[in-house]
Design a protein around this motif. Structure first.
Motif, PDB file in Angstrom:
ATOM      1  N   ASP A 164      29.927  43.604  46.244  1.00 33.28           N
ATOM      2  CA  ASP A 164      31.359  43.884  46.294  1.00 33.28           C
ATOM      3  C   ASP A 164      31.602  45.244  46.947  1.00 33.28           C
ATOM      4  N   ARG A 165      32.755  45.396  47.548  1.00 32.86           N
ATOM      5  CA  ARG A 165      33.268  46.673  48.075  1.00 32.86           C
ATOM      6  C   ARG A 165      32.356  47.264  49.150  1.00 32.86           C
ATOM      7  N   VAL A 166      31.656  46.415  49.884  1.00 29.26           N
ATOM      8  CA  VAL A 166      30.794  46.927  50.963  1.00 29.26           C
ATOM      9  C   VAL A 166      31.639  47.535  52.063  1.00 29.26           C
ATOM     10  N   ASP A 167      32.691  46.824  52.467  1.00 29.23           N
ATOM     11  CA  ASP A 167      33.526  47.331  53.564  1.00 29.23           C
ATOM     12  C   ASP A 167      34.179  48.658  53.196  1.00 29.23           C
ATOM     13  N   GLU A 168      34.604  48.771  51.947  1.00 29.51           N
ATOM     14  CA  GLU A 168      35.231  50.023  51.505  1.00 29.51           C
ATOM     15  C   GLU A 168      34.236  51.176  51.549  1.00 29.51           C
ATOM     16  N   THR A 169      33.020  50.913  51.099  1.00 29.32           N
ATOM     17  CA  THR A 169      31.990  51.949  51.109  1.00 29.32           C
ATOM     18  C   THR A 169      31.625  52.358  52.525  1.00 29.32           C
ATOM     19  N   LEU A 170      31.469  51.378  53.410  1.00 27.27           N
ATOM     20  CA  LEU A 170      31.103  51.673  54.791  1.00 27.27           C
ATOM     21  C   LEU A 170      32.201  52.461  55.497  1.00 27.27           C
ATOM     22  N   GLU A 171      33.446  52.108  55.230  1.00 29.74           N
ATOM     23  CA  GLU A 171      34.540  52.836  55.856  1.00 29.74           C
ATOM     24  C   GLU A 171      34.573  54.288  55.375  1.00 29.74           C
ATOM     25  N   SER A 172      34.284  54.523  54.105  1.00 28.71           N
ATOM     26  CA  SER A 172      34.246  55.883  53.574  1.00 28.71           C
ATOM     27  C   SER A 172      33.124  56.687  54.230  1.00 28.71           C
ATOM     28  N   LEU A 173      31.953  56.053  54.375  1.00 28.20           N
ATOM     29  CA  LEU A 173      30.835  56.737  55.028  1.00 28.20           C
ATOM     30  C   LEU A 173      31.126  57.000  56.502  1.00 28.20           C
ATOM     31  N   ARG A 174      31.824  56.038  57.150  1.00 28.11           N
ATOM     32  CA  ARG A 174      32.138  56.240  58.567  1.00 28.11           C
ATOM     33  C   ARG A 174      33.081  57.430  58.748  1.00 28.11           C
ATOM     34  N   ARG A 175      34.084  57.557  57.855  1.00 27.69           N
ATOM     35  CA  ARG A 175      34.997  58.689  57.960  1.00 27.69           C
ATOM     36  C   ARG A 175      34.260  60.003  57.727  1.00 27.69           C
ATOM     37  N   TYR A 176      33.334  59.997  56.767  1.00 24.80           N
ATOM     38  CA  TYR A 176      32.553  61.210  56.519  1.00 24.80           C
ATOM     39  C   TYR A 176      31.753  61.589  57.775  1.00 24.80           C
ATOM     40  N   GLU A 177      31.130  60.588  58.394  1.00 25.28           N
ATOM     41  CA  GLU A 177      30.326  60.883  59.584  1.00 25.28           C
ATOM     42  C   GLU A 177      31.206  61.401  60.719  1.00 25.28           C
ATOM     43  N   GLU A 178      32.409  60.855  60.817  1.00 23.04           N
ATOM     44  CA  GLU A 178      33.323  61.279  61.872  1.00 23.04           C
ATOM     45  C   GLU A 178      33.758  62.728  61.670  1.00 23.04           C
ATOM     46  N   SER A 201      18.999  61.458  56.200  1.00 19.75           N
ATOM     47  CA  SER A 201      19.275  60.191  56.875  1.00 19.75           C
ATOM     48  C   SER A 201      20.730  59.826  56.717  1.00 19.75           C
ATOM     49  N   SER A 202      21.238  59.057  57.644  1.00 18.92           N
ATOM     50  CA  SER A 202      22.602  58.551  57.588  1.00 18.92           C
ATOM     51  C   SER A 202      22.566  57.060  57.834  1.00 18.92           C
ATOM     52  N   VAL A 203      23.432  56.343  57.164  1.00 20.31           N
ATOM     53  CA  VAL A 203      23.464  54.892  57.383  1.00 20.31           C
ATOM     54  C   VAL A 203      23.929  54.558  58.786  1.00 20.31           C
ATOM     55  N   PHE A 204      24.556  55.501  59.469  1.00 24.59           N
ATOM     56  CA  PHE A 204      25.011  55.259  60.831  1.00 24.59           C
ATOM     57  C   PHE A 204      24.120  55.941  61.861  1.00 24.59           C
ATOM     58  N   GLY A 205      23.017  56.513  61.454  1.00 26.80           N
ATOM     59  CA  GLY A 205      22.185  57.293  62.359  1.00 26.80           C
ATOM     60  C   GLY A 205      22.401  58.762  62.099  1.00 26.80           C
ATOM     61  N   SER A 206      21.701  59.604  62.820  1.00 26.75           N
ATOM     62  CA  SER A 206      21.803  61.057  62.629  1.00 26.75           C
ATOM     63  C   SER A 206      22.181  61.714  63.950  1.00 26.75           C
ATOM     64  N   ALA A 227      32.956  49.351  65.660  1.00 26.79           N
ATOM     65  CA  ALA A 227      32.410  48.074  65.181  1.00 26.79           C
ATOM     66  C   ALA A 227      30.883  48.098  65.158  1.00 26.79           C
ATOM     67  N   VAL A 228      30.284  48.723  66.174  1.00 25.77           N
ATOM     68  CA  VAL A 228      28.819  48.807  66.235  1.00 25.77           C
ATOM     69  C   VAL A 228      28.283  49.650  65.087  1.00 25.77           C
ATOM     70  N   HIS A 229      28.936  50.786  64.836  1.00 28.78           N
ATOM     71  CA  HIS A 229      28.485  51.664  63.758  1.00 28.78           C
ATOM     72  C   HIS A 229      28.614  50.982  62.396  1.00 28.78           C
ATOM     73  N   ILE A 230      29.709  50.229  62.198  1.00 28.40           N
ATOM     74  CA  ILE A 230      29.894  49.524  60.923  1.00 28.40           C
ATOM     75  C   ILE A 230      28.799  48.482  60.735  1.00 28.40           C
ATOM     76  N   GLY A 233      25.548  50.205  59.966  1.00 29.56           N
ATOM     77  CA  GLY A 233      25.614  50.767  58.620  1.00 29.56           C
ATOM     78  C   GLY A 233      25.455  49.689  57.563  1.00 29.56           C
ATOM     79  N   ARG A 234      26.081  48.547  57.764  1.00 33.81           N
ATOM     80  CA  ARG A 234      25.953  47.449  56.808  1.00 33.81           C
ATOM     81  C   ARG A 234      24.496  47.000  56.708  1.00 33.81           C
ATOM     82  N   GLU A 235      23.851  46.837  57.845  1.00 36.12           N
ATOM     83  CA  GLU A 235      22.450  46.397  57.848  1.00 36.12           C
ATOM     84  C   GLU A 235      21.559  47.397  57.109  1.00 36.12           C
TER      85      GLU A 235
END
Length: 264
Positions: A164-178, A201-206, A227-230, A233-235
């Motif tokens: 559950d809440r994978v998309d929400e978590t990934l979006e939060s991590l993406r904003r942090y990385e940005e 390490s970062s789920v979106f790379g370093s 979309a690529v980063h999401i 990150g999900r994988e």
């Protein structure tokens, strides 16, 4: 029943019945073919009693050959001296070979003659030599039965997890990385960044530290690949957070050269 002419006629019928195509044969009598001897429309005079199945088979075998499929032989008594005989051919099957005639017989009526090596098929109401298309259809019948059916055993290995809440978590991590693109690196951060073996390490790379001049351009490039980063990150997130699961597929009695499994 003891004449060569009768044996040749019965052999010709059996050869034609054995060289039928399974799909067409199945339309009548579940694929069986029946030759009735001693009966006609509105009359059943029969033939003299005394025909033995094994004697008839011995007279037929020279025409049919040693590998000809089994057939049945039956009778119904008419009176004390006569009976009606039945020769029943088995349904043809995919994978069966072509059955040629193995012995010639010359009759006064050319339609009743047999030729050694000829392939006979059943027409609408008679048995005749096969035409080219019918021979090719019999070759295809042989090819269709050469392989055993594929029997696959599919088994799930490992647990199946509901996330559950994978998309929400990934979006939060993406904003942090940005946000990291807008931060000015401190000298300590520059030192850590130059030491790859201790980078977090970062789920979106370093992403590597950038100069102030390149940050705006790098940020735009990062945002264009959202979309690529999401997806990456999900994988990564599911890969490190979930226990492994797999699918085991076993083929019984059949080698599958290029298996391809689609999991919806």
């Amino acid at each position: 029943m003891n004449s060569k002419a009768t044996a040749a006629k019965i052999a010709k019928f059996l050869l034609g019945a054995a060289n039928r195509r399974p799909g067409e044969a199945a339309r009548h009598f579940h694929g069986y073919a029946v030759l009735v001897i001693g009966a006609q429309k509105n009359s059943a005079p029969g033939v003299p009693r005394g025909t033995e199945a094994h004697e008839l088979e011995d007279r037929l075998r020279p025409y049919l050959g040693p590998q000809f499929p089994a057939f049945e032989f039956g009778r119904i008594g008419i009176d004390s001296d006569h009976e009606v005989l039945f020769v029943i051919a088995q349904p043809p099957e995919d994978g069966q070979t072509i059955f040629p005639c193995h012995k010639s017989y010359q009759s006064d009526d050319r339609r009743d003659s047999l030729e050694d090596g000829a392939i006979y098929v059943r027409g609408t109401s008679n048995t005749r030599p096969a035409r080219s298309g019918e021979v090719l259809a019999l070759v295809e019948r042989v090819r269709r039965g050469g392989r055993p059916p594929i029997d696959l055993e599919v088994q799930l290995l490992g647990p199946i997890c509901r996330v559950d809440r994978v998309d929400e978590t990934l979006e939060s991590l993406r904003r942090y990385e940005e946000e990291q693109f807008t931060k000015q690196p401190t000298p300590a951060e520059d030192t850590l960044a130059s030491t790859p073996f201790i980078l977090p390490s970062s789920v979106f790379g370093s992403p590597k530290p950038l100069s102030t001049e390149d940050r705006e351009q790098a940020l735009a490039a990062w945002q264009s690949k959202r979309a690529v980063h999401i997806a990456k990150g999900r994988e990564h997130l599911l890969g490190v957070g979930m226990p492994g699961a797999g699918v085991q597929v076993v083929s019984r009695d059949r080698f599958v050269a290029k298996p391809h499994l689609i999991v919806p």
